[in-house]
Scaffold this motif. Structure first.
Motif: not given
Length: 356
Positions: A144-146, A248-253, A165-173
């Motif tokens: 998993e990438m953040h 994100f719902s879709d994983p990458i390869q 609160a809500k000071g960070l936004a992380v995208l998980g892949v």
């Protein structure tokens, strides 16, 4: 005194305070002699909070929600030529140069503010049946990438955002085993071809050459309109509950060979060069695994999000070497230079609190 210089001094002192305001605590980790994840709350009280991450995402109970369009600003632009990669003993981490950090943002997608890119890092395990921090319906992915961002719309510097609160936004892949993914070649080559496979001495880093620069947009799934959203925490101490999570719902390869390069990394530093007399090499300690077990969801709601598709937005030229930021004024760019110099060189800041 000039107002801008006064503001700069104040923010600089605030940064210094944030670097040294925590009490010394035992070294945290995931196995061995360190304080393992199940016991983090005994030395870092926040890790026992009620809104901790990661979580298991149960898709049956996820509440569908439509969000406004994502706005990925400069995600399609090559990172600048100060961007670097390092091994901090817990993970492999990519740090942007000052220019990329000052011009690359995300907003929309239901986020409450504009968030600037701070760093990205990875979580994995020794085998493919574990490794990701978030799971879906009880099933883990091997990596998993953040991509970590801080609320630059409301705060002057990252340390002020990280405890808010809500000071960070992380995208998980999520990553699944499949075809080789060339978007990650420059990072993985740096691991295998340099000493980045070992903990970087003095928490230094390897700067990517011009030929190995990449864009953050190439690291994301092709479809970013589908994702899971919830409020949670950093997944490493001090576990601040300040994160707006997007997974994100879709994983990458990524190929098995590529994933193995993460597994061939070590917690310890490389042998010194030259090797001094009577030197005894320490035992090599693989990172092995670096994911926190899932935490109780409690009364939080997980949203199954749908965002309107939007094209990436660029506010800078595609070639960024030597450019000056259009997004910030001169004093802010100067401030960011100081912030990044101290931020990236401080061991405390790698351990705490920037690695969700």
């Amino acid at each position: 005194m000039d107002t801008n210089i006064s503001m700069l001094s104040t923010l600089f002192l605030a940064l210094l305070f944030s670097l040294h305001s925590t009490d010394a605590a035992p070294e945290w980790g995931y196995k061995g002699d360190s304080v393992v994840a199940e016991d983090w709350a005994t030395v870092h009280a926040n890790c026992g909070g009620e809104s901790q991450s990661p979580i298991n995402i149960d898709t049956y109970y996820a509440k569908e929600m439509e969000f406004d369009a994502w706005k990925f600003t400069n995600y399609d632009v090559l990172v600048d030529n100060e961007t670097s990669i390092m091994n901090n003993g817990h993970t492999i981490q990519v740090n942007p140069g000052t220019y990329t950090a000052g011009s690359t943002t995300i907003s929309g997608g239901g986020l409450p503010s504009v968030y600037s890119f701070l760093q990205l890092h990875f979580h994995w395990a020794e085998t493919n049946d574990a490794g990701s921090e978030h799971t879906r319906n009880g099933n883990a992915y091997p990596v998993e990438m953040h991509l970590v961002h801080w609320d630059s719309g409301n705060y002057a510097i990252p340390p002020l955002a990280v405890t808010s609160a809500k000071g960070l936004a992380v995208l998980g892949v999520w990553f699944e085993v499949g075809e080789e993914n060339p978007a990650f070649d420059s990072m993985l080559d740096a691991i295998s071809e340099t000493n980045v496979m070992y903990k970087t001495p003095n928490l230094g880093s390897y700067v990517f050459p011009e030929s190995a620069l990449f864009s953050l947009g190439d690291l994301l799934p092709a479809d970013t309109t589908k994702f899971y959203r919830y409020d949670g925490s950093l997944t490493t101490p001090n576990c601040y509950e300040s994160v707006v999570w997007t997974v994100f719902s879709d994983p990458i390869q990524m190929s098995e060979e590529q994933i193995e390069k993460f597994r061939a990394t070590f917690q310890n530093e490389p042998e010194p060069n030259p090797i001094p007399e009577n030197y005894t090499a320490p035992e090599e300690l693989p990172i092995g695994l670096n994911y926190r077990p899932v935490q109780d969801l409690g009364d939080r709601t997980v949203y199954k999000g749908f965002a309107t598709l939007s094209a990436p937005e660029s506010t800078v030229p595609s070639t960024t070497a030597g450019a000056t930021s259009r997004h910030f004024d001169t004093y802010t760019v100067f401030l960011l230079s100081i912030v990044h110099y101290i931020f990236w060189l401080s061991e405390d800041m790698y351990k705490f609190p920037y690695s969700p």
